[in-house]
Design an enzyme around this catalytic site. Structure first.
Site, PDB file in Angstrom:
ATOM      1  CD  GLU A 264      -1.274   1.054 -10.369  1.00 52.38           C
ATOM      2  OE1 GLU A 264      -1.586   0.167  -9.551  1.00 52.38           O
ATOM      3  OE2 GLU A 264      -0.823   2.156 -10.035  1.00 52.38           O
TER       4      GLU A 264
ATOM      5  CG  PHE B 296      -8.049   6.645 -11.601  1.00 53.34           C
ATOM      6  CD1 PHE B 296      -7.161   5.831 -10.919  1.00 53.34           C
ATOM      7  CD2 PHE B 296      -7.630   7.901 -12.006  1.00 53.34           C
ATOM      8  CE1 PHE B 296      -5.885   6.270 -10.623  1.00 53.34           C
ATOM      9  CE2 PHE B 296      -6.351   8.340 -11.706  1.00 53.34           C
ATOM     10  CZ  PHE B 296      -5.478   7.520 -11.017  1.00 53.34           C
TER      11      PHE B 296
ATOM     12  CG  ASN C  12      -0.226   0.150   2.525  1.00 53.25           C
ATOM     13  OD1 ASN C  12       0.989   0.019   2.587  1.00 53.25           O
ATOM     14  ND2 ASN C  12      -0.965   0.399   3.594  1.00 53.25           N
TER      15      ASN C  12
ATOM     16  CE  LYS D 186       1.505  -0.068  -5.252  1.00 53.17           C
ATOM     17  NZ  LYS D 186       1.454   0.890  -4.116  1.00 53.17           N
ATOM     18  CB  THR D 187       3.804   3.226 -11.083  1.00 51.99           C
ATOM     19  OG1 THR D 187       2.640   2.406 -10.957  1.00 51.99           O
ATOM     20  CG2 THR D 187       3.952   3.696 -12.525  1.00 51.99           C
ATOM     21  CB  THR D 188       8.033   5.850  -8.910  1.00 57.69           C
ATOM     22  OG1 THR D 188       6.870   6.682  -8.840  1.00 57.69           O
ATOM     23  CG2 THR D 188       9.271   6.707  -9.047  1.00 57.69           C
TER      24      THR D 188
ATOM     25  NE  ARG E  20      19.214  -0.120 -13.278  1.00 60.16           N
ATOM     26  CZ  ARG E  20      18.979  -0.415 -11.995  1.00 60.16           C
ATOM     27  NH1 ARG E  20      18.445  -1.575 -11.670  1.00 60.16           N
ATOM     28  NH2 ARG E  20      19.274   0.456 -11.065  1.00 60.16           N
TER      29      ARG E  20
ATOM     30  CD1 TRP F 222     -11.799   6.680  -8.308  1.00 63.71           C
ATOM     31  CD2 TRP F 222     -10.518   4.866  -8.373  1.00 63.71           C
ATOM     32  NE1 TRP F 222     -10.500   7.102  -8.347  1.00 63.71           N
ATOM     33  CE2 TRP F 222      -9.686   6.008  -8.381  1.00 63.71           C
ATOM     34  CE3 TRP F 222      -9.921   3.596  -8.409  1.00 63.71           C
ATOM     35  CZ2 TRP F 222      -8.295   5.929  -8.436  1.00 63.71           C
ATOM     36  CZ3 TRP F 222      -8.545   3.525  -8.455  1.00 63.71           C
ATOM     37  CH2 TRP F 222      -7.736   4.668  -8.466  1.00 63.71           C
TER      38      TRP F 222
ATOM     39  CE  LYS G 188       4.913   9.731  -4.003  1.00 63.88           C
ATOM     40  NZ  LYS G 188       5.509   9.276  -5.235  1.00 63.88           N
TER      41      LYS G 188
END
Length: 199
Positions: free
Chosen positions: A131, A94, A39, A43-45, A53, A96, A41
């Site tokens: 995601e 998104f 949970n 993950k995508t970064t 790379r 939602w 911040k």
């Protein structure tokens, strides 16, 4: 101070011996499955960092964005002109916000076809399924279909999967799983996401 230096040297010698042993034991060469979940911040970064790379070495990379594709993305903006990068974006953004399961499922299935092509391409060195965990959680994708595509991918291809609550079957398949844990998040204190920092 001499005693401390002596202890430090002895400790570092032991550490070096352990690291050297692990390096010597790592003899297998193949692509990996990496999962960035949890949970927290980043993950995508982190995935985009690995994309950068791989592109830096001239490898072909594919990125599929299942949720945040309609958001601004500084990394994508910076890298999208690289001829070795292919990006496919789920058209709905998104889930939602759309609140339309049928449309979201169709959009997911369409972009999954792009993902399947990337996963089958022996020239694609790295594939990011950004995601995708949500697509499995909401039932837009079938876990058996995703597992089959991962299992059949070229041996040298690495795949990064991002998103919260990674499916247990994917975790079981993965070579490396990193769980990012939230300790504090600015957004929960009413601070807006910042351009160039958060996206």
């Amino acid at each position: 101070m001499t005693d401390r230096n002596t202890r430090h040297k002895a400790s570092m010698e032991k550490l070096k011996a352990r690291v050297d042993e692990k390096v010597a034991d790592a003899t297998e060469q193949r692509g990996l499955i990496l999962i960035n979940t949890g949970n927290g911040k980043g993950k995508t970064t982190a995935a985009w960092g690995t994309v950068t790379r791989a592109l830096g070495y001239g490898y072909k990379v594919g990125v599929v964005q299942f949720i945040k594709g309609l958001w601004e993305c500084g990394e994508r903006n910076r890298l999208e002109e690289d001829p070795n990068l292919s990006v496919a974006i789920m058209a709905t953004g998104f889930t939602w916000e759309t609140q339309n399961r049928e449309a979201d499922t169709q959009a997911c299935q369409e972009v999954w076809q792009d993902a399947e092509k990337m996963l089958a391409d022996p020239d694609t060195y790295l594939v990011v399924l950004d995601e995708i965990t949500y697509m499995l959680k909401f039932g837009y994708l079938d876990i058996a279909e995703v597992k089959a595509a991962l299992e059949k991918r070229p041996r040298e291809q690495t795949v990064i999967i991002t998103g919260r609550n990674a499916h247990r079957d994917l975790v079981a398949m993965a070579d490396t799983v990193t769980e990012m844990q939230e300790v504090r998040h600015a957004f929960n204190n009413g601070i807006q996401a910042r351009r160039g920092i958060d996206f």
